[in-house]
Design a protein around this motif. Structure first.
Motif, mmCIF file in Angstrom:
data_model
loop_
_atom_site.group_PDB
_atom_site.id
_atom_site.type_symbol
_atom_site.label_atom_id
_atom_site.label_comp_id
_atom_site.label_asym_id
_atom_site.label_seq_id
_atom_site.Cartn_x
_atom_site.Cartn_y
_atom_site.Cartn_z
ATOM 1 N N ASP A 194 15.641 34.379 65.832
ATOM 2 C CA ASP A 194 14.290 34.221 65.295
ATOM 3 C C ASP A 194 14.195 33.144 64.213
ATOM 4 O O ASP A 194 13.171 33.002 63.552
ATOM 5 C CB ASP A 194 13.777 35.544 64.750
ATOM 6 N N ASN B 62 12.592 37.269 70.261
ATOM 7 C CA ASN B 62 12.895 37.439 68.845
ATOM 8 C C ASN B 62 11.895 36.681 67.967
ATOM 9 O O ASN B 62 11.490 37.170 66.914
ATOM 10 C CB ASN B 62 14.323 36.981 68.535
ATOM 11 N N GLU B 63 11.503 35.494 68.422
ATOM 12 C CA GLU B 63 10.493 34.719 67.694
ATOM 13 C C GLU B 63 9.148 35.448 67.739
ATOM 14 O O GLU B 63 8.452 35.550 66.721
ATOM 15 C CB GLU B 63 10.373 33.320 68.289
ATOM 16 N N GLN C 262 9.255 38.302 65.411
ATOM 17 C CA GLN C 262 9.149 37.853 64.013
ATOM 18 C C GLN C 262 7.690 37.586 63.649
ATOM 19 O O GLN C 262 7.224 37.998 62.578
ATOM 20 C CB GLN C 262 9.993 36.593 63.790
#
Length: 151
Positions: free
Chosen positions: A65, A92-93, A96
């Motif tokens: 991320d 994951n990004e 986030q």
């Protein structure tokens, strides 16, 4: 602040969607710019291999991320009701951005056929672009591995 993220494979139309947002007066933060900045900071020429390698290295060093985390302060500095982030590619990004912006985060996926994407790449002629179907397929495979969003 609402955050809208565009996702998609290279030359799918993310930048075009972001350009439309800009024309509407919506600020855009480009995630690829963060990787290109880091590539330059590391003293590497801006080739596809170096930029891709820098992104991979950052993720190994700081987590999947990391690009989103580096974008959040840039986004928060913008004082408008809506900001667009261009180039989110892995879960994951996305997680986030969800963590940071909650229900004010929206994700829009852009899907475009491989042949159209290749023609677009040939026309834009960026230093990290591909010139053949084989190169584009290899890049797609690299971006699809390990959590990248698939076309």
């Amino acid at each position: 602040m609402k955050l809208i993220a565009f996702v998609g494979m290279p030359a799918s139309g993310k930048s075009e969607a972001a350009a439309i947002a800009r024309k509407l007066g919506i600020p855009v933060v480009n995630m690829g710019d963060v990787v290109r900045e880091e590539t330059q900071r590391r003293g590497l020429p801006p080739t596809d291999e170096n930029i891709g390698g820098t992104g991979t290295a950052l993720r190994k060093e700081e987590g999947m991320d990391v690009i989103a985390k580096r974008c959040v302060p840039k986004i928060r500095l913008i004082k408008t009701p809506v900001v667009v982030v261009d180039g989110t590619r892995n879960i994951n990004e996305i997680d986030q951005f969800k963590k940071e912006f909650g229900n004010d985060f929206k994700l829009i996926a852009i899907h475009t056929p491989l042949e159209i994407r290749l023609e677009r790449l040939k026309k834009r002629a960026r230093s990290d672009d591909m010139n053949s179907m084989e190169e584009l397929k290899r890049r797609d495979e690299r971006k699809s591995a390990g959590g990248w969003i698939r076309q």
